[in-house]
Design a protein around this motif. Structure first.
Motif, PDB file in Angstrom:
ATOM      1  N   ALA A 132       0.838  -1.201   0.000  1.00  0.00           N
ATOM      2  CA  ALA A 132       0.000   0.000   0.000  1.00  0.00           C
ATOM      3  C   ALA A 132       0.875   1.254   0.000  1.00  0.00           C
ATOM      4  O   ALA A 132       0.600   2.203  -0.733  1.00  0.00           O
ATOM      5  CB  ALA A 132      -0.939  -0.008   1.198  1.00  0.00           C
ATOM      6  N   PHE A 133       1.944   1.254   0.793  1.00  0.00           N
ATOM      7  CA  PHE A 133       2.846   2.405   0.798  1.00  0.00           C
ATOM      8  C   PHE A 133       3.523   2.560  -0.557  1.00  0.00           C
ATOM      9  O   PHE A 133       3.713   3.677  -1.043  1.00  0.00           O
ATOM     10  CB  PHE A 133       3.899   2.279   1.898  1.00  0.00           C
ATOM     11  CG  PHE A 133       3.410   2.676   3.248  1.00  0.00           C
ATOM     12  CD1 PHE A 133       3.089   3.995   3.526  1.00  0.00           C
ATOM     13  CD2 PHE A 133       3.268   1.743   4.258  1.00  0.00           C
ATOM     14  CE1 PHE A 133       2.637   4.377   4.780  1.00  0.00           C
ATOM     15  CE2 PHE A 133       2.822   2.112   5.516  1.00  0.00           C
ATOM     16  CZ  PHE A 133       2.499   3.433   5.773  1.00  0.00           C
ATOM     17  N   ALA A 134       3.917   1.463  -1.170  1.00  0.00           N
ATOM     18  CA  ALA A 134       4.606   1.516  -2.463  1.00  0.00           C
ATOM     19  C   ALA A 134       3.742   2.160  -3.536  1.00  0.00           C
ATOM     20  O   ALA A 134       4.274   2.766  -4.474  1.00  0.00           O
ATOM     21  CB  ALA A 134       5.044   0.123  -2.883  1.00  0.00           C
ATOM     22  N   THR A 135       2.421   2.062  -3.414  1.00  0.00           N
ATOM     23  CA  THR A 135       1.546   2.689  -4.412  1.00  0.00           C
ATOM     24  C   THR A 135       1.610   4.209  -4.351  1.00  0.00           C
ATOM     25  O   THR A 135       1.164   4.875  -5.287  1.00  0.00           O
ATOM     26  CB  THR A 135       0.074   2.242  -4.246  1.00  0.00           C
ATOM     27  OG1 THR A 135      -0.410   2.702  -2.981  1.00  0.00           O
ATOM     28  CG2 THR A 135      -0.071   0.747  -4.376  1.00  0.00           C
ATOM     29  N   LEU A 136       2.169   4.764  -3.286  1.00  0.00           N
ATOM     30  CA  LEU A 136       2.305   6.209  -3.167  1.00  0.00           C
ATOM     31  C   LEU A 136       3.411   6.752  -4.071  1.00  0.00           C
ATOM     32  O   LEU A 136       3.456   7.953  -4.331  1.00  0.00           O
ATOM     33  CB  LEU A 136       2.588   6.605  -1.716  1.00  0.00           C
ATOM     34  CG  LEU A 136       1.504   6.231  -0.705  1.00  0.00           C
ATOM     35  CD1 LEU A 136       1.995   6.507   0.707  1.00  0.00           C
ATOM     36  CD2 LEU A 136       0.224   6.984  -1.005  1.00  0.00           C
ATOM     37  N   ARG A 137       4.292   5.870  -4.530  1.00  0.00           N
ATOM     38  CA  ARG A 137       5.407   6.300  -5.388  1.00  0.00           C
ATOM     39  C   ARG A 137       5.031   6.112  -6.850  1.00  0.00           C
ATOM     40  O   ARG A 137       4.414   5.120  -7.206  1.00  0.00           O
ATOM     41  CB  ARG A 137       6.656   5.482  -5.070  1.00  0.00           C
ATOM     42  CG  ARG A 137       7.097   5.659  -3.623  1.00  0.00           C
ATOM     43  CD  ARG A 137       8.483   5.106  -3.364  1.00  0.00           C
ATOM     44  NE  ARG A 137       9.439   6.037  -3.939  1.00  0.00           N
ATOM     45  CZ  ARG A 137      10.398   5.682  -4.772  1.00  0.00           C
ATOM     46  NH1 ARG A 137      10.563   4.444  -5.125  1.00  0.00           N
ATOM     47  NH2 ARG A 137      11.216   6.587  -5.259  1.00  0.00           N
ATOM     48  N   PRO A 138       5.445   7.031  -7.716  1.00  0.00           N
ATOM     49  CA  PRO A 138       5.111   6.908  -9.129  1.00  0.00           C
ATOM     50  C   PRO A 138       5.933   5.855  -9.865  1.00  0.00           C
ATOM     51  O   PRO A 138       5.590   5.469 -10.977  1.00  0.00           O
ATOM     52  CB  PRO A 138       5.387   8.311  -9.687  1.00  0.00           C
ATOM     53  CG  PRO A 138       6.400   8.892  -8.758  1.00  0.00           C
ATOM     54  CD  PRO A 138       6.111   8.299  -7.401  1.00  0.00           C
ATOM     55  N   SER A 139       7.017   5.387  -9.254  1.00  0.00           N
ATOM     56  CA  SER A 139       7.857   4.371  -9.887  1.00  0.00           C
ATOM     57  C   SER A 139       8.135   3.249  -8.890  1.00  0.00           C
ATOM     58  O   SER A 139       7.912   3.396  -7.693  1.00  0.00           O
ATOM     59  CB  SER A 139       9.174   4.989 -10.365  1.00  0.00           C
ATOM     60  OG  SER A 139       9.868   5.555  -9.271  1.00  0.00           O
ATOM     61  N   GLU A 140       8.629   2.140  -9.422  1.00  0.00           N
ATOM     62  CA  GLU A 140       8.927   0.991  -8.568  1.00  0.00           C
ATOM     63  C   GLU A 140      10.029   1.339  -7.569  1.00  0.00           C
ATOM     64  O   GLU A 140      11.003   2.004  -7.922  1.00  0.00           O
ATOM     65  CB  GLU A 140       9.377  -0.186  -9.438  1.00  0.00           C
ATOM     66  CG  GLU A 140       9.666  -1.440  -8.644  1.00  0.00           C
ATOM     67  CD  GLU A 140      10.007  -2.605  -9.542  1.00  0.00           C
ATOM     68  OE1 GLU A 140       9.097  -3.419  -9.797  1.00  0.00           O
ATOM     69  OE2 GLU A 140      11.167  -2.690  -9.995  1.00  0.00           O
ATOM     70  N   THR A 141       9.869   0.887  -6.344  1.00  0.00           N
ATOM     71  CA  THR A 141      10.858   1.115  -5.295  1.00  0.00           C
ATOM     72  C   THR A 141      11.970   0.084  -5.429  1.00  0.00           C
ATOM     73  O   THR A 141      11.712  -1.121  -5.412  1.00  0.00           O
ATOM     74  CB  THR A 141      10.200   0.995  -3.903  1.00  0.00           C
ATOM     75  OG1 THR A 141       9.157   1.971  -3.814  1.00  0.00           O
ATOM     76  CG2 THR A 141      11.212   1.216  -2.794  1.00  0.00           C
ATOM     77  N   ALA A 142      13.198   0.555  -5.559  1.00  0.00           N
ATOM     78  CA  ALA A 142      14.338  -0.352  -5.693  1.00  0.00           C
ATOM     79  C   ALA A 142      14.590  -1.079  -4.376  1.00  0.00           C
ATOM     80  O   ALA A 142      14.514  -0.483  -3.300  1.00  0.00           O
ATOM     81  CB  ALA A 142      15.589   0.415  -6.107  1.00  0.00           C
TER      82      ALA A 142
END
Length: 158
Positions: free
Chosen positions: A137-147
Motif C-alpha cells: 500500500a505504501f509503495a503505491t504512493l510512489r510513481p515508480s517501482e521502489t528499488a
C-alpha cells in the motif's frame, strides 16, 4: 483509495515532518557517538544502519540512516525516499559509486550496493512484507517501482 487487494492507501505525514524526523534521528546518532540511532533487526522488525556513500557529483562522503534486513551475509534496504516521488540521493550516489560503508551495532562493514532484480527482488520484497504488511500500500504512493538495494560485503573487505 483502495489498492489491488482492497486495502486503503495509507496517509503519510507531510514531507517536512518526515524530513525533520530523519534529521533528528541523524542528529541523535551524531550527538551520542553512534550509541543511539541504529539497532539490529529482529524477527518482527527491521533494523537501522548508517550508510555512507560517495556523492555522485561532489565526490564527498554522505551519510544517511536507513532501515534494513539481513539476507545471509548481505544486508538489504528499500530506496523509498520516505515513500515520496523521486529516488533518494543515497541511492543515486550508490548507483554512481557502488562501494560504500555501513555502520551497524556490531561495527563497520565495507559493502558494494546494487539493485535486486527479478526473482531475487521478489523474494526480498516478500521478506520485507513479512515485517511490514502495509508495504504494498505504501509503495503505491510512489510513481515508480521502489528499488530493493542489496548491500553485499566487498571482496576487498578481507
Amino acid at each position: 483509495m483502495p489498492v489491488e487487494d482492497g486495502t486503503k492507501v495509507p496517509r503519510l505525514p507531510p514531507r517536512w515532518f518526515i524530513r525533520t524526523a530523519w534529521s533528528v534521528h541523524r542528529a541523535l546518532y551524531r550527538v551520542f557517538g553512534g550509541r543511539i540511532g541504529i539497532w539490529r533487526p529482529r524477527a518482527d522488525r527491521w533494523g537501522t544502519l548508517r550508510l555512507t556513500t560517495t556523492g555522485r557529483r561532489s565526490g564527498r562522503q554522505r551519510s544517511v540512516i536507513v532501515a534494513y534486513l539481513e539476507d545471509g551475509p548481505n544486508l538489504f534496504t528499500l530506496a523509498m525516499n520516505g515513500w515520496g516521488a523521486g529516488e533518494p540521493a543515497w541511492w543515486l550516489n550508490l548507483r554512481a559509486h557502488p562501494d560504500a560503508t555501513v555502520d551497524l551495532v556490531g561495527g563497520r562493514r565495507l559493502v558494494r550496493g546494487q539493485a535486486a532484480t527479478g526473482d531475487e527482488r521478489s523474494r526480498l520484497w516478500a521478506r520485507w512484507r513479512e515485517i511490514d504488511p502495509n508495504i504494498d500500500a505504501f509503495a503505491t504512493l510512489r510513481p515508480s517501482e521502489t528499488a530493493v538495494v542489496i548491500l553485499a560485503p566487498r571482496p576487498d573487505a578481507g
